[in-house]
Design an enzyme around this catalytic site. Sequence first.
Site, mmCIF file in Angstrom:
data_model
loop_
_atom_site.group_PDB
_atom_site.id
_atom_site.type_symbol
_atom_site.label_atom_id
_atom_site.label_comp_id
_atom_site.label_asym_id
_atom_site.label_seq_id
_atom_site.Cartn_x
_atom_site.Cartn_y
_atom_site.Cartn_z
ATOM 1 N N CYS A 1 0.820 -1.215 0.000
ATOM 2 C CA CYS A 1 0.000 0.000 0.000
ATOM 3 C C CYS A 1 0.849 1.259 0.000
ATOM 4 O O CYS A 1 1.467 1.571 1.004
ATOM 5 C CB CYS A 1 -0.918 -0.024 1.205
ATOM 6 S SG CYS A 1 -2.293 1.091 1.088
ATOM 7 N N ASN B 1 -3.404 6.269 1.027
ATOM 8 C CA ASN B 1 -2.712 5.237 1.801
ATOM 9 C C ASN B 1 -3.160 5.367 3.249
ATOM 10 O O ASN B 1 -3.004 6.424 3.857
ATOM 11 C CB ASN B 1 -1.197 5.433 1.702
ATOM 12 C CG ASN B 1 -0.429 4.494 2.621
ATOM 13 O OD1 ASN B 1 -0.869 3.387 2.906
ATOM 14 N ND2 ASN B 1 0.718 4.957 3.097
ATOM 15 N N GLU C 1 -6.025 3.928 6.612
ATOM 16 C CA GLU C 1 -7.332 3.388 6.990
ATOM 17 C C GLU C 1 -8.115 4.470 7.727
ATOM 18 O O GLU C 1 -7.585 5.075 8.671
ATOM 19 C CB GLU C 1 -7.190 2.163 7.905
ATOM 20 C CG GLU C 1 -6.542 0.958 7.256
ATOM 21 C CD GLU C 1 -7.413 0.301 6.202
ATOM 22 O OE1 GLU C 1 -8.635 0.474 6.248
ATOM 23 O OE2 GLU C 1 -6.848 -0.393 5.337
ATOM 24 N N ASP D 1 -13.312 2.731 2.209
ATOM 25 C CA ASP D 1 -13.102 4.019 2.862
ATOM 26 C C ASP D 1 -12.517 5.034 1.887
ATOM 27 O O ASP D 1 -12.667 6.246 2.075
ATOM 28 C CB ASP D 1 -12.217 3.875 4.103
ATOM 29 C CG ASP D 1 -10.893 3.184 3.837
ATOM 30 O OD1 ASP D 1 -10.708 2.623 2.741
ATOM 31 O OD2 ASP D 1 -10.039 3.175 4.752
ATOM 32 N N GLY E 1 0.611 -1.449 20.701
ATOM 33 C CA GLY E 1 0.452 -0.592 21.875
ATOM 34 C C GLY E 1 1.266 0.681 21.812
ATOM 35 O O GLY E 1 1.341 1.418 22.807
#
Length: 607
Positions: A14, A90, A92, A115, A373
């Site tokens: 991507c 590129n 989300e 999206d 995380g």
Amino acid sequence: MVASTTDRDENIMCGIAGVLTQHGDAAARALALHAMQTAVRHRGPDDAGTWTAASGAASFAHTRLAILDPTPAGHQPMSTPDDQITIAFNGEIVNFQELRRSLKQRGVCFRTQSDTEVILRAYETDGLAALHSLRGMFALAIWDARESLCLLARDPFGIKPLYYHQADGVLTFASEMGALLAGGVPPLVDPAAAFAYFRSGSVPEPLTITRNVRALEAGHYLIWRNGQTTIQRYWGIEFPETIPADDPAAVTRAALIDSVAQHLVSDVPVGIFLSGGMDSTAILALARTIRGGELRTFSLAFPDFPLDEGPLARRTAARFDTEHHEWAVNGPTAAELFDQFLTAADQPSIDGFNTFLVARLAQRHDTKVVLSGLGGDELFGGYPSFRRVPRLAQLARLGRLGRPLSTAALRMAGGLGGSRVRRLDDLISRPASLENAYVVFRGIYSGEEAAALTNHYVGPHTVIEPPREEGSAPTAEDLVSHLELTRYMRNQLLRDSDVMSMAAGVEVRVPFVDRVLFETLARVPAAERLQRGKALLRRAVPELPDWVAGQPKRGFVLPFQQWLERDWSRRRVAINPPPGIVMDTHYRKWSVLAFERWLQRVSPGHV
């Protein structure tokens, strides 16, 4: 409009690239675009496409990792039905379904479930204001034929990268700096960037290690029109002084669950990078609260290393009933992989090897999307810098007032020893600000040493330290948080995480690095949010096991020093620093090795 081209059989990841120009040879432009697309090929195995505007002013290339709507309908570059607006994207957008419903209520019709189309139609409807509605990570290019302009934009925290070069009326851009070099940008080292790299271990945006290539800064957009560019910030990190009426732990938990839930949305399986620490365990605990059934976890183990977190991760995975995968990495294996890691680096850095390894573990088990995380320490005060940097700054101010300022006192306040004491001269000789104390605490080399290294590798220059973003915050601890978010996290952790995960065809999502989450937590007073030991996070996620929540903060540590001293041959770590530069820590050696290897790769014979 010139029709898009696709090739669904190539193993391409991507990324985006493009050329904007008012003039020039169309064949040369197509050649450069193809070279850039090939250079980001590793970022997208599922699809690829190119597009050129009818006017010839804009050309886009895209390689695609299909996460949402992995069908031909999600192909990019994507245009509106009237061909007036085209996007290469590129990232989300985690709230795309909510935005889609809102746009449909306003009469917008959609042809796909992606999206990408949501961003396209949101811009068509709302223009630049659409950027404020996007939640997630993104770097995008939009050509607007109605206005004859191109918009480049990057997400608020800079999770996804975007680089550009402008010369002779032509602007080229790409997801990785190496793509611009492949497209013809000369690989000339920027002395200011090299100096900054040796100071901190990474190159601070908007600089890049290559002269005349710049990073579009996080939370900024660039508009190109008729060969002219303007850059504007649309979002920045701020800590308001408002205090929530609700319980901080309850507010934090609700915001965390919302963010993790949003980042779990995918049409392919999602995994979690799991260490023995609190942040990744909190992500796992919340994910298990949200989702039953299969959850995959991935961790690294280092046999015979006292700080090996493999056993802790295994125990945690068992507690939350995950499909757990572990990679035990020994010294000889790490040596071979470290060479590959250096080759994959877009810019020199002293971090990212752990992501390079664990992303390959996820790839091996056919997992395209993982949660990390990353960002928890910056939000909840997990680093020693939250205590030591304000103390260093305070002592430096006392020195300005004429009180004796001993090196021993500064060393004790900053936890500095060995060659790191050399950096204290920078604090004594500069204004006694918290920013300068932070640079000393986080630094790799002193200013004098960094200048010597820059002159040694780049050639004689009058090195001027690049200007840094000046933060403001209600408290000293908030300001440290601002510095950690905009420097260490942005310029090193996020950048390396993107490059090294995408090199393996894996998308890393970071629920802690979320605009909505941050705007909620920023209203929690520092006295609560930044308590020692990340107490607020522990209260917000009571599912954290005692063996994780009760351990002291130590960070994820690689046995790099052990590998250097015991397992790796001299050939692998041969470096050529200038005389007088002390190489007494692994990260000093790493920084020089990474810089030399980068130079050798992009400019053979330079070193």
